[in-house]
Design a protein around this motif. Structure first.
Motif, PDB file in Angstrom:
ATOM      1  N   LYS A   1       0.823  -1.224  -0.058  1.00 31.81           N
ATOM      2  CA  LYS A   1       0.044   0.024  -0.110  1.00 31.81           C
ATOM      3  C   LYS A   1       0.937   1.177   0.079  1.00 31.81           C
ATOM      4  N   GLY A   2       1.875   1.380  -0.841  1.00 27.55           N
ATOM      5  CA  GLY A   2       2.734   2.498  -1.020  1.00 27.55           C
ATOM      6  C   GLY A   2       3.759   2.774   0.090  1.00 27.55           C
ATOM      7  N   VAL A   3       3.930   2.035   1.069  1.00 24.87           N
ATOM      8  CA  VAL A   3       4.895   2.117   1.943  1.00 24.87           C
ATOM      9  C   VAL A   3       6.009   1.130   1.798  1.00 24.87           C
ATOM     10  N   ALA A   4       7.454   1.474   1.703  1.00 26.01           N
ATOM     11  CA  ALA A   4       8.422   0.813   1.393  1.00 26.01           C
ATOM     12  C   ALA A   4       8.892   0.048   2.752  1.00 26.01           C
ATOM     13  N   LYS A   5       9.760  -1.211   2.654  1.00 27.90           N
ATOM     14  CA  LYS A   5      10.292  -1.833   4.018  1.00 27.90           C
ATOM     15  C   LYS A   5      11.267  -2.776   3.512  1.00 27.90           C
ATOM     16  N   ASP A   6      12.478  -2.537   4.133  1.00 27.75           N
ATOM     17  CA  ASP A   6      13.621  -3.383   3.752  1.00 27.75           C
ATOM     18  C   ASP A   6      13.591  -4.978   4.327  1.00 27.75           C
ATOM     19  N   ILE A   7      13.560  -5.737   3.245  1.00 26.55           N
ATOM     20  CA  ILE A   7      13.680  -7.237   3.781  1.00 26.55           C
ATOM     21  C   ILE A   7      15.011  -7.714   3.664  1.00 26.55           C
ATOM     22  N   ARG A   8      15.682  -8.124   4.745  1.00 28.79           N
ATOM     23  CA  ARG A   8      16.970  -8.639   4.693  1.00 28.79           C
ATOM     24  C   ARG A   8      17.252 -10.075   4.450  1.00 28.79           C
ATOM     25  N   MET A   9      18.220 -10.475   4.186  1.00 27.84           N
ATOM     26  CA  MET A   9      18.654 -11.981   3.375  1.00 27.84           C
ATOM     27  C   MET A   9      18.652 -13.031   4.947  1.00 27.84           C
ATOM     28  N   GLU A  10      18.627 -12.338   6.202  1.00 25.94           N
ATOM     29  CA  GLU A  10      18.650 -13.260   7.298  1.00 25.94           C
ATOM     30  C   GLU A  10      17.860 -12.689   8.144  1.00 25.94           C
ATOM     31  N   LEU A  11      17.470 -13.314   9.187  1.00 26.03           N
ATOM     32  CA  LEU A  11      16.645 -13.106  10.446  1.00 26.03           C
ATOM     33  C   LEU A  11      17.353 -13.581  11.736  1.00 26.03           C
ATOM     34  N   ASP A  12      17.762 -12.645  12.569  1.00 27.50           N
ATOM     35  CA  ASP A  12      18.364 -12.886  13.796  1.00 27.50           C
ATOM     36  C   ASP A  12      17.426 -13.099  15.069  1.00 27.50           C
ATOM     37  N   VAL A  13      17.129 -14.400  15.751  1.00 19.78           N
ATOM     38  CA  VAL A  13      16.474 -14.529  16.765  1.00 19.78           C
ATOM     39  C   VAL A  13      17.001 -14.986  18.187  1.00 19.78           C
ATOM     40  N   ARG A  14      18.229 -14.745  18.208  1.00 17.77           N
ATOM     41  CA  ARG A  14      19.131 -14.910  19.175  1.00 17.77           C
ATOM     42  C   ARG A  14      18.616 -14.376  20.471  1.00 17.77           C
ATOM     43  N   GLY A  15      18.741 -15.015  21.639  1.00 19.49           N
ATOM     44  CA  GLY A  15      18.316 -14.386  22.766  1.00 19.49           C
ATOM     45  C   GLY A  15      16.702 -14.225  22.938  1.00 19.49           C
ATOM     46  N   GLU A  16      15.778 -14.695  22.279  1.00 21.56           N
ATOM     47  CA  GLU A  16      14.416 -14.497  22.265  1.00 21.56           C
ATOM     48  C   GLU A  16      13.910 -15.703  22.995  1.00 21.56           C
ATOM     49  N   THR A  17      12.702 -15.875  23.473  1.00 21.41           N
ATOM     50  CA  THR A  17      12.102 -16.939  23.616  1.00 21.41           C
ATOM     51  C   THR A  17      11.782 -17.789  22.431  1.00 21.41           C
ATOM     52  N   VAL A  18      11.139 -19.008  22.686  1.00 20.86           N
ATOM     53  CA  VAL A  18      10.872 -19.903  21.469  1.00 20.86           C
ATOM     54  C   VAL A  18       9.689 -19.185  20.821  1.00 20.86           C
ATOM     55  N   GLU A  19       8.607 -18.759  21.842  1.00 21.18           N
ATOM     56  CA  GLU A  19       7.292 -18.051  21.248  1.00 21.18           C
ATOM     57  C   GLU A  19       7.523 -17.142  20.457  1.00 21.18           C
ATOM     58  N   GLU A  20       8.499 -16.013  20.948  1.00 22.21           N
ATOM     59  CA  GLU A  20       8.676 -14.901  20.359  1.00 22.21           C
ATOM     60  C   GLU A  20       9.620 -15.003  18.817  1.00 22.21           C
ATOM     61  N   ALA A  21      10.473 -16.010  19.076  1.00 18.95           N
ATOM     62  CA  ALA A  21      11.120 -16.429  17.888  1.00 18.95           C
ATOM     63  C   ALA A  21      10.213 -16.829  16.833  1.00 18.95           C
ATOM     64  N   ILE A  22       9.452 -17.924  17.107  1.00 13.36           N
ATOM     65  CA  ILE A  22       8.514 -18.521  15.999  1.00 13.36           C
ATOM     66  C   ILE A  22       7.796 -17.660  15.533  1.00 13.36           C
ATOM     67  N   ARG A  23       7.077 -16.468  16.176  1.00 19.14           N
ATOM     68  CA  ARG A  23       6.113 -15.762  15.782  1.00 19.14           C
ATOM     69  C   ARG A  23       6.883 -14.732  14.555  1.00 19.14           C
ATOM     70  N   ARG A  24       8.260 -14.291  14.937  1.00 20.48           N
ATOM     71  CA  ARG A  24       8.997 -13.437  14.143  1.00 20.48           C
ATOM     72  C   ARG A  24       9.436 -14.245  12.771  1.00 20.48           C
ATOM     73  N   ILE A  25       9.570 -15.489  12.969  1.00 22.26           N
ATOM     74  CA  ILE A  25       9.996 -16.258  11.794  1.00 22.26           C
ATOM     75  C   ILE A  25       8.869 -16.371  10.720  1.00 22.26           C
ATOM     76  N   ASP A  26       7.665 -16.559  11.435  1.00 21.35           N
ATOM     77  CA  ASP A  26       6.436 -16.730  10.385  1.00 21.35           C
ATOM     78  C   ASP A  26       6.315 -15.466   9.656  1.00 21.35           C
ATOM     79  N   LYS A  27       6.289 -14.328  10.427  1.00 19.09           N
ATOM     80  CA  LYS A  27       6.147 -13.121   9.641  1.00 19.09           C
ATOM     81  C   LYS A  27       7.306 -12.730   8.705  1.00 19.09           C
ATOM     82  N   TYR A  28       8.469 -12.955   8.952  1.00 17.46           N
ATOM     83  CA  TYR A  28       9.764 -12.860   8.015  1.00 17.46           C
ATOM     84  C   TYR A  28       9.570 -13.921   6.724  1.00 17.46           C
ATOM     85  N   LEU A  29       9.048 -15.082   6.981  1.00 19.22           N
ATOM     86  CA  LEU A  29       8.731 -16.078   6.116  1.00 19.22           C
ATOM     87  C   LEU A  29       7.602 -15.499   4.882  1.00 19.22           C
ATOM     88  N   ASP A  30       6.672 -14.851   5.486  1.00 13.75           N
ATOM     89  CA  ASP A  30       5.633 -14.253   4.858  1.00 13.75           C
ATOM     90  C   ASP A  30       6.252 -13.240   3.979  1.00 13.75           C
TER      91      ASP A  30
END
Length: 778
Positions: free
Chosen positions: A692-721
């Protein structure tokens, strides 16, 4: 209309046929006395009324006419003070009842079809219900006067029956007491007298009056004196009863006389209606069509003679428009006379308000008179030859014919020398042309064929003849004169060639040329008919193909529209899901905004930007191909015009005519004319992903170190989408080694993730076991 013309055209046959479809004696009498109308407006009204009646027959069935008879003579007698019998009074009651039933039928039919003329006619009818009730209360269905017709009649009949019972009682007693003197123990009737059969030797033993003696003289029929007194009383009662019945019938007749004029009107209405329905029934049986009346123009399409109907070859005739005179030639038994009678009889039927046995609606010229000269009119009584009889008829015709007349002439000029006959025929036709009437004439004379060519008001026609089979086809060919075919027929039958050759030498050279010309005309006509038939077949085939193409095109358009609607609905569903997820993320970011350094207005803009993801409705017209000015390149941000969706190009064809566009989770091949380039490919390692007209940078990697399993999995799902939408085929998830709990949870989750095609641990230089390399499912 001349009676002679009606007889020559067999108009009586039509009258008799229509009479068979009448439902009462009124309609039969009206059909048998039917005549052509003298005014075209009256005939048109009759045709409209018959049309209404036919539609009523087809939709509501036939009207009720049972019990309706002609009572006009009875009504006239009642009007002058006469007494009607019980039978005639019952007929009056039945007609009143039948008229009421017909009114109910029309009211029902009016709910199904338009019945203007029938309704107008019903307005003239009177429902004399009270008169009917008075008659029914005094006379039963067997036309017998009822006992309760009057108090006096009831008393007289009761007393008479009582007296008759006394007679029976006395006779029965005497039979039992005088058996020895009786020839046989029965009661014998002699006239109106009750007698006992007494043996002649015992006649003095029975006191009474001798009424008869047997042939042998052995039996004497004696009416006992005790019975005589009672019988005299019975006869007196019978006389009084007859006088009372006469008084009752006179009283009922006077009641009928009061409404006689109204009932006469009802009779006329029912007679007219019965004739309408009889004509409609005859039209239904013949599958006849309603004709159109014109001022002197005939256009008959597929006309058949009513007597032949489906066995007749249909005839197409036009007269009175481009030409007023039609000259029909052809061999004997070829159908010329039948054609002439067909045109004449159908004209009479149309003028009488009848439908015509034609293949489709035709036109009939309304005439003041129809003059006919058909068949052998030789009169032995008048000592006239065939030629003289024809001339006498034609002379009368010429003295009375008018411009709006129809003249039908069969074998004009026949019965005399051919040269004089043809000359006389031409002179007669010239006179008729001067009058301006419509003429159809049949002839064998070749001179009349040429006459039709030179007269602008005349047209040649012929009855087709098949030389190969030596049989007429009975088809009327307008515009082509008939050939003699005599020599051709003789040759086919086997006449020696030398005789044929000599015959040809005696035929005038001009006649030979005319025959050859006619032959060529026939060949040209057959070729034209064949070409017209082939053209008609081709036209029908093209019409069929066009209809199939239109149906297929409409079906494809409907299917395409349905697909577009489903795509828009699916896109809207995806966007709605993304909006819900974005709201959730924004709430979490607000909780972490102090740490992440994100401003409130940036969060608002991110939320508003999602509104642009809703697919645009299809415009009324597609944008033209000229709107795509930029060259299609892989990675360019584009909009698919037909769907109103935005996406990225992932593949372009060699000629640049099509491109594979990534639209969210869907890929589709789109033509270049349906693509509008919004943003060229970015020359960076990261991909610019636009929502919808707003740009966002998608990097080639996602760093989830130090996060809980629940937070990491939620971020991974969003990142893969986001990776799928951005078209990243390969990404890296950095989870570290640590205790292995986060690493194992992430890898288990990736094994069953719908966006993951495969996942493997990182290699040397990629982070080893501290990362997982994911191949995204595109």
């Amino acid at each position: 209309m001349l009676e002679r013309s009606l007889r020559a055209l067999e108009y009586k046959y039509i009258q008799e046929q229509i009479a068979q479809y009448a439902m009462s004696s009124l309609g039969k009498r009206a059909a048998l006395s039917m005549q052509p109308f003298t005014q075209m407006s009256d005939a048109e009204v009759e045709l409209q009324a018959v049309d209404e009646s036919l539609r009523c027959l087809l939709r509501a069935g036939g009207p009720p006419f049972s019990g309706i008879t002609d009572i006009r003579a009875d009504l006239q007698r009642a009007k002058v003070g006469g007494t009607l019998s019980a039978e005639r009074l019952l007929a009056v009651a039945q007609l009143i009842h039948g008229g009421r039933q017909f009114r109910q039928y029309v009211q029902h039919a009016a709910e199904l079809v338009e019945v203007e003329h029938l309704v107008q006619l019903l307005e003239r009818m009177v429902d004399a219900r009270r008169t009917e009730q008075e008659i029914r209360s005094a006379i039963d269905d067997d036309a017998q006067v009822l006992d309760n017709a009057s108090k006096t009649l009831h008393e007289l009949r009761t007393e008479r029956r009582k007296a008759e019972g006394q007679v029976r009682t006395v006779l029965d007693r005497m039979l039992r007491s005088n058996q020895k003197v009786l020839q046989e123990p029965i009661i014998a009737m002699r006239g109106s007298h009750f007698c006992l059969p007494v043996r002649v030797e015992h006649k003095n033993q029975v006191n009474g009056i001798v009424r008869d003696v047997s042939a042998s003289g052995s039996t004497v029929y004696i009416e006992p004196q005790a019975v005589v007194d009672i019988s005299n009383k019975v006869r007196e009662l019978e006389i009084l009863e007859e006088r009372e019945i006469e008084r009752i019938l006179l009283q009922l007749s006077q009641t009928v006389a009061v409404v006689a004029d109204e009932l006469l009107g009802n009779v006329e209405v029912l007679e007219t209606v019965d004739l309408w329905f009889a004509k409609a029934g005859y039209a239904k049986a013949l599958h006849a069509k309603r004709p159109t009346l014109t001022e002197g123009v005939w256009r008959l399409y597929g006309a058949r003679h009513p007597q032949l109907n489906r066995d007749a070859v249909p005839v197409d005739v036009t007269l009175g428009d481009d030409y007023h005179l039609l000259i029909v030639t052809g061999p004997n038994t070829g159908g010329k006379t039948v054609t002439l009678k067909t045109i004449g009889l159908l004209t009479l039927m149309a003028m009488s308000g009848c439908f015509l046995p034609t293949e489709r609606e035709s036109e009939i010229g309304f005439c003041s008179d129809i003059f006919v000269d058909i068949g052998d009119e030789q009169s032995i009584e008048q000592s006239l030859s065939t030629f003289s009889a024809h001339m006498t008829n034609i002379i009368h015709m010429l003295s009375a014919v008018r411009k709006d007349s129809l003249v039908l002439l069969d074998e004009l000029g026949a019965g005399t020398d051919p040269a004089e006959g043809s000359a006389l025929a031409i002179a007669i036709l010239n006179r008729l042309c001067e009058v301006g009437c419509r003429v159809i004439a049949t002839t064998h004379y070749a001179e009349l064929k040429g006459y039709a060519f030179h007269n602008p008001h005349a047209m040649n026609a012929s009855m087709e003849f098949d030389v190969e089979s030596l049989r007429p086809t009975y088809r009327l060919l307008v515009g082509v004169p008939g050939r003699s075919n005599a020599l051709a027929i003789a040759a086919r039958l086997g006449l020696p060639e030398d005789i044929l050759a000599e015959a040809r030498e005696h035929v005038a050279e001009t006649d030979v040329h005319v025959e050859e010309l006619i032959g060529k005309l026939e060949q040209a006509r057959r070729a034209a008919e064949q070409a017209a038939s082939e053209a008609q077949a081709s036209r029908e085939e093209s019409e069929r193909l066009r209809e199939q193409w239109e149906a297929k095109s409409n079906r494809l358009e409907a299917e395409a529209e349905a697909i577009r609607q489903r795509a828009q609905q699916e896109a809207a569903r995806v966007v709605e899901q993304a909006q819900q997820e974005s709201e959730k993320i924004i709430r979490e970011l607000r909780q972490m905004r102090s740490a992440a350094g994100v401003k409130d207005h940036q969060l608002v803009e991110l939320r508003k930007s999602l509104e642009g993801l809703v697919p645009e409705q299809r415009a009324g017209k597609r944008a033209s191909a000229s709107s795509t000015k930029s060259k299609l390149t892989v990675g360019a941000r584009v909009r698919v015009i037909s769907l109103g969706q935005k996406g990225d190009i992932v593949e372009v064809s060699g000629d640049g005519s099509t491109a594979m566009v990534q639209l969210g989770l869907m890929r589709m091949k789109v033509g270049a004319s349906d693509i509008e380039v919004l943003q060229e490919k970015q020359q960076e390692q990261t991909v610019r992903h636009t929502r919808k007209g707003v740009a966002k940078d998608i990097r080639m990697e996602l760093d989830v170190r130090g996060e809980t399993v629940e937070e990491a999995i939620r971020r991974i799902d969003k990142y893969l989408d986001d990776a799928v939408v951005s078209g990243l085929p390969r990404v890296v998830i950095i989870h570290g080694k640590g205790t292995g709990a986060l690493r194992n949870a992430v890898r288990r989750h990736l094994q069953h993730h719908p966006q993951v095609k495969s996942s493997v641990p990182g290699g040397q230089g990629e982070g080893d076991d501290g990362v997982t390399v994911v191949t995204v499912r595109m």
